[in-house]
Design an enzyme around this catalytic site. Structure first.
Site, PDB file in Angstrom:
ATOM      1  N   ILE A 165       0.819  -1.211   0.000  1.00 57.04           N
ATOM      2  CA  ILE A 165       0.000   0.000   0.000  1.00 57.04           C
ATOM      3  C   ILE A 165       0.855   1.263   0.000  1.00 57.04           C
ATOM      4  O   ILE A 165       0.350   2.350   0.220  1.00 57.04           O
ATOM      5  CB  ILE A 165      -0.986   0.015   1.178  1.00 57.04           C
ATOM      6  CG1 ILE A 165      -0.253   0.029   2.525  1.00 57.04           C
ATOM      7  CG2 ILE A 165      -1.937  -1.157   1.093  1.00 57.04           C
ATOM      8  CD1 ILE A 165      -1.168   0.217   3.725  1.00 57.04           C
TER       9      ILE A 165
ATOM     10  N   ILE B 128      16.663  -2.390  10.464  1.00 50.67           N
ATOM     11  CA  ILE B 128      16.105  -1.576   9.383  1.00 50.67           C
ATOM     12  C   ILE B 128      16.584  -2.160   8.060  1.00 50.67           C
ATOM     13  O   ILE B 128      17.782  -2.109   7.742  1.00 50.67           O
ATOM     14  CB  ILE B 128      16.517  -0.109   9.535  1.00 50.67           C
ATOM     15  CG1 ILE B 128      16.084   0.444  10.896  1.00 50.67           C
ATOM     16  CG2 ILE B 128      15.936   0.728   8.401  1.00 50.67           C
ATOM     17  CD1 ILE B 128      14.604   0.326  11.197  1.00 50.67           C
TER      18      ILE B 128
ATOM     19  N   LYS C 136      15.954   4.020   3.421  1.00 46.98           N
ATOM     20  CA  LYS C 136      15.196   5.017   2.666  1.00 46.98           C
ATOM     21  C   LYS C 136      13.692   4.792   2.799  1.00 46.98           C
ATOM     22  O   LYS C 136      12.945   5.713   3.138  1.00 46.98           O
ATOM     23  CB  LYS C 136      15.601   4.983   1.188  1.00 46.98           C
ATOM     24  CG  LYS C 136      14.881   6.018   0.332  1.00 46.98           C
ATOM     25  CD  LYS C 136      15.314   5.939  -1.120  1.00 46.98           C
ATOM     26  CE  LYS C 136      16.712   6.488  -1.287  1.00 46.98           C
ATOM     27  NZ  LYS C 136      17.106   6.560  -2.725  1.00 46.98           N
TER      28      LYS C 136
ATOM     29  N   GLN D 289       8.443   5.885   5.606  1.00 47.14           N
ATOM     30  CA  GLN D 289       7.358   5.480   6.496  1.00 47.14           C
ATOM     31  C   GLN D 289       7.248   6.433   7.682  1.00 47.14           C
ATOM     32  O   GLN D 289       6.160   6.883   8.049  1.00 47.14           O
ATOM     33  CB  GLN D 289       7.614   4.058   7.015  1.00 47.14           C
ATOM     34  CG  GLN D 289       7.204   2.961   6.070  1.00 47.14           C
ATOM     35  CD  GLN D 289       5.747   2.601   6.236  1.00 47.14           C
ATOM     36  OE1 GLN D 289       4.874   3.343   5.807  1.00 47.14           O
ATOM     37  NE2 GLN D 289       5.486   1.474   6.839  1.00 47.14           N
TER      38      GLN D 289
ATOM     39  N   LYS E 180      11.014  -5.417  13.617  1.00 46.34           N
ATOM     40  CA  LYS E 180       9.889  -5.304  14.559  1.00 46.34           C
ATOM     41  C   LYS E 180       8.686  -4.545  13.989  1.00 46.34           C
ATOM     42  O   LYS E 180       7.593  -4.634  14.543  1.00 46.34           O
ATOM     43  CB  LYS E 180      10.335  -4.610  15.855  1.00 46.34           C
ATOM     44  CG  LYS E 180      11.303  -5.429  16.696  1.00 46.34           C
ATOM     45  CD  LYS E 180      11.277  -5.033  18.158  1.00 46.34           C
ATOM     46  CE  LYS E 180      11.833  -3.663  18.438  1.00 46.34           C
ATOM     47  NZ  LYS E 180      11.895  -3.376  19.900  1.00 46.34           N
ATOM     48  N   GLY E 181       8.833  -3.764  12.932  1.00 45.06           N
ATOM     49  CA  GLY E 181       7.695  -3.051  12.351  1.00 45.06           C
ATOM     50  C   GLY E 181       7.738  -1.560  12.608  1.00 45.06           C
ATOM     51  O   GLY E 181       8.115  -1.104  13.688  1.00 45.06           O
TER      52      GLY E 181
ATOM     53  N   GLY F  55       5.226   0.825  10.559  1.00 41.67           N
ATOM     54  CA  GLY F  55       4.078   1.564  10.021  1.00 41.67           C
ATOM     55  C   GLY F  55       3.245   2.308  11.042  1.00 41.67           C
ATOM     56  O   GLY F  55       2.830   3.438  10.805  1.00 41.67           O
ATOM     57  N   GLU F  56       2.992   1.702  12.205  1.00 38.11           N
ATOM     58  CA  GLU F  56       2.107   2.336  13.188  1.00 38.11           C
ATOM     59  C   GLU F  56       2.836   3.317  14.095  1.00 38.11           C
ATOM     60  O   GLU F  56       2.334   4.410  14.384  1.00 38.11           O
ATOM     61  CB  GLU F  56       1.408   1.267  14.046  1.00 38.11           C
ATOM     62  CG  GLU F  56       0.899   0.046  13.300  1.00 38.11           C
ATOM     63  CD  GLU F  56      -0.093   0.356  12.212  1.00 38.11           C
ATOM     64  OE1 GLU F  56      -0.802   1.378  12.313  1.00 38.11           O
ATOM     65  OE2 GLU F  56      -0.168  -0.418  11.243  1.00 38.11           O
TER      66      GLU F  56
END
Length: 746
Positions: A477, A637, A641, A646, A709-710, A712-713
């Protein structure tokens, strides 16, 4: 021949593999598929907010040029799944399930689709849609949460399950803050916010046979969408194909199946042609979810030396009358700070509105506004630096689950951000810094989100031209999923990234979950890595059939290079791809990767902290974010970039949340007043500073082998309170109801 170590890809800021396609118009989005004999559909919405549809005058529309059909609940074909009794197991967060379009005459919200017009062209369908007139038996509606807060209830799922996360939570003494030596009690409001990605919601539905359906759909999960519509139409899942190769942003609104998708499928069935349906920008306000209006109350107590003794956090969020939507508004409060006494209570208010849906940082972004604002308020009462106050209540293990963190480097984030924003210039007394007519302030806000991982499968195949093809049903997305998976594959195989192609967005590809909840890299990344390792091992075994050196070689000694499989310890020992392909080396290797049991032992979260510098004009109340620094503990990471993109995107979303976004309903009519970008404001370039991003970049070995670990949020969670706290530091005015507009500061 390049040494495999020289091909190290993970961590590099590689350009997006689909970047050229996107900027040249070569990327095909869901509204851009053109099929033979295509028809076009336009929805007609209800003009009332609650009641019954008594009749629909379709005669003028049916006589309009090019019209093929006008479908309402009076003449719609029966959808088999709409009559399935009980709760839909594919919708665990709901009770009652999504709106079943054209099933009955009930009107649940304003602009609910009452008809769909199908024509030879979109222009003809749009013209005819304006000729459709509905007649209603109106009923009294309710669209204001605070006016109906007294009717709020515990979610049904929580009533049925005492261990449900939406249930009341208690650690220590109930409402202990009320007896604290130093205490505060404040209420906070997050208004309705609407996702509004650049790409409108769109679908092309094509019945290729009476029992075979293909959907070109804007979705964050091709398999979830396939499952939903296979169930809806009583089809085997393998008879439904969902294609979403490119998705132009979503923020969560494409995590749900919506009425317009069902409408397009019904229309395609009626006219026996492929049907394309694209929502208007106005319909994006009313028919595909939003961040729900949420009222919160937070009480906190502390000792004079800054130790929190009690927190009570209560929340009421809105949902529709036909579906219970819940989100984790109170999750961060239960685990972020050390407090012996924590009480949380979550309730829902059913209103005559479309169902909300998860919006970036779902729940946590809302809850963090209250929690992080209250932390700043308490620090001010204590005459203490807000960062010092947070450090004094820092948790070394998860106080909610009583487990050690898998990793937690939030202190390092504090240090990185404070240095970059110039935190040492911040004054304890509000209004102390100015530049002419501009008051200057500094604020911070912390965010966290679970480091979730699900099962995923990736197929890897050596092609005759020496390239490697990878396939997975996952979507992208916007964060750069295809790019990151290409990097992981290149790193694992020791190949140049240009020799790898990662295909996604097709439900016929190997399975993966939806793109949401910051889980894609955590889930698909390990599957990509394992598929590439399996491919290498398969090629090694094939090569070993004719060369003992390969048969006895370790996996890590095998490398792929230009046209050959070789040994890094002996580069001249090699076998041509062409020879391996003759032995069946071009057959795909498909590997499923699943999370292990580490989640039972550790509490796994990503963490962030955002620092804001704002300027507030003392006469006009205009707020400008002059500097924003976002720091993240997100494990390894993969691509500096895209990860930075994000974080910057989340920061800009946080600016909108803090200063602009507010979908306003005129409660007299239950109708949105803000229904375009002239009235619903989002940040543009002039509103956004050059966001600085810093990563701790230390791997988490327990979430997955890659250490991710993520992101986006956590990119948005904590941004809004950081700005609100900075505004207070600049002006001495505490704004607890977003957005912070000039009228609230004058």
């Amino acid at each position: 021949m390049k040494d495999q170590a020289q091909n190290k890809q993970i961590g590099a800021g590689m350009d997006r593999v689909d970047g050229r396609l996107k900027v040249t118009g070569g990327a095909k989005y869901s509204a851009e598929y053109e099929l033979p004999n295509m028809a076009y559909a336009v929805l007609v919405g209800s003009t009332v907010t609650k009641g019954r549809l008594t009749s629909v005058d379709t005669k003028a529309a049916e006589r309009a040029p090019g019209v093929l059909a006008v479908i309402t609940h009076f003449n719609s074909p029966k959808v088999p799944g709409f009559d399935t009794a009980g709760k839909d197991p594919s919708q665990p967060a709901t009770v009652g399930g999504p709106l079943k379009i054209f099933k009955d005459d009930k009107i649940h919200y304003n602009d609910q689709p009452i008809a769909v017009v199908v024509a030879h062209s979109w222009e003809q369908a749009r013209f005819a849609a304006r000729l459709v007139k509905g007649q209603y038996a109106k009923e009294k509606h309710k669209t204001n949460l605070e006016a109906n807060a007294s009717d709020a209830f515990l979610p049904t799922a929580a009533k049925k399950n005492p261990k449900h996360p939406m249930n009341d939570y208690q650690r220590g003494q109930t409402d202990a803050y009320k007896t604290g030596a130093i205490k505060l009690e404040s209420e906070y409001v997050i208004p309705t916010e609407v996702h509004h990605p650049m790409e409108l919601q769109a679908i092309t539905a094509h019945w290729e046979a009476p029992d075979r359906l293909t959907l070109y759909d804007k979705t964050q999960g091709t398999l979830a969408t396939r499952r939903d519509f296979a169930k809806e139409w009583g089809l085997p899942e393998e008879n439904v194909k969902v294609i979403a190769t490119f998705v132009g942003g979503a923020f969560g609104n494409a995590l749900h199946s919506w009425p317009h998708e069902s409408a397009a499928i019904i229309a395609a069935k009626v006219v026996n042609r492929p049907v394309k349906l694209v929502l208007t920008r106005e319909q994006m306000f009313t028919n595909v979810g939003y961040r729900p209006y949420t009222w919160q109350k937070l009480g906190m107590s502390a000792t004079p030396d800054g130790k929190i003794t009690g927190i009570t956090h209560e929340s009421i969020g809105q949902t529709s009358t036909y579906e219970e939507f819940t989100e984790s508004t109170l999750a961060q409060t239960r685990m972020m700070y050390q407090s012996p006494n924590v009480t949380t209570r979550y309730r829902l208010a059913s209103l005559d509105v479309c169902s909300p849906i998860w919006m970036r940082g779902p729940g946590e972004a809302t809850g963090a506004f209250a929690l992080e604002s209250a932390m700043d308020e308490m620090a001010y009462i204590l005459n203490m630096d807000p960062m010092e106050f947070r450090l004094r209540n820092y948790t070394e293990q998860d106080p909610e689950k009583n487990k050690p963190w898998s990793t937690k480097f939030l202190k390092e984030c504090y240090q990185l951000g404070a240095e970059r924003v110039g935190w040492n210039k911040r004054q304890l007394k509000p209004g102390s810094l100015r530049d002419g007519e501009w008051l200057i302030g500094y604020g911070m806000g912390v965010g966290t989100f679970g480091a979730h991982r699900g099962a995923a499968t990736v197929g890897a195949q050596l092609r005759p031209d020496g390239t490697v093809l990878l396939q997975c049903a996952t979507t992208d997305i916007g964060p750069g999923t295809g790019t990151v998976m290409t990097q992981i594959a290149a790193d694992t195989l020791g190949l140049d990234a240009k020799k790898i192609r990662f295909e996604l967005g097709n439900s016929s590809f190997p399975k993966a979950g939806t793109q949401g909840g910051s889980s894609t890299v955590n889930s698909v990344g390990p599957a990509t890595q394992e598929a590439c390792l399996a491919l290498k091992d398969k090629l090694r075994q094939l090569a070993g059939a004719g060369n003992p050196a390969f048969a006895s070689a370790k996996q890590e000694d095998v490398m792929l290079t230009d046209g050959y499989l070789a040994l890094s310890s002996s580069p001249t020992t090699r076998v041509a791809y062409a020879d391996l392909i003759k032995q069946g080396g071009d057959k795909a290797v498909t590997v499923e990767a699943k999370p292990g049991g580490e989640g039972q032992k550790y509490s796994m979260y990503s963490f962030s902290v955002h620092f804001a510098e704002v300027r507030v004009h003392e006469l006009t109340g205009e707020v400008r974010v002059s500097k924003l620094v976002s720091c993240a503990d997100a494990g390894t990471i993969i691509n500096e970039k895209t990860a930075g993109n994000q974080m910057k995107g989340g920061a800009v979303g946080g600016i909108g949340m803090a200063l602009m976004e507010h979908a306003v309903i005129d409660d007299r009519y239950g109708r949105y007043v803000t229904k375009d970008f002239a009235d619903y404001h989002v940040p543009v370039h002039a509103d956004s500073p050059d966001v600085q991003v810093a990563f701790v970049n230390k791997p988490d070995p327990y979430v997955n082998a890659l250490g991710t670990k993520g992101i986006g949020e956590i990119a948005i969670i904590g941004v809004a309170p950081a700005i609100a706290n900075a505004v207070f530091n600049a002006t001495g005015k505490r704004i607890r109801e977003l957005p912070i507009t000039p009228d609230k500061l004058i």
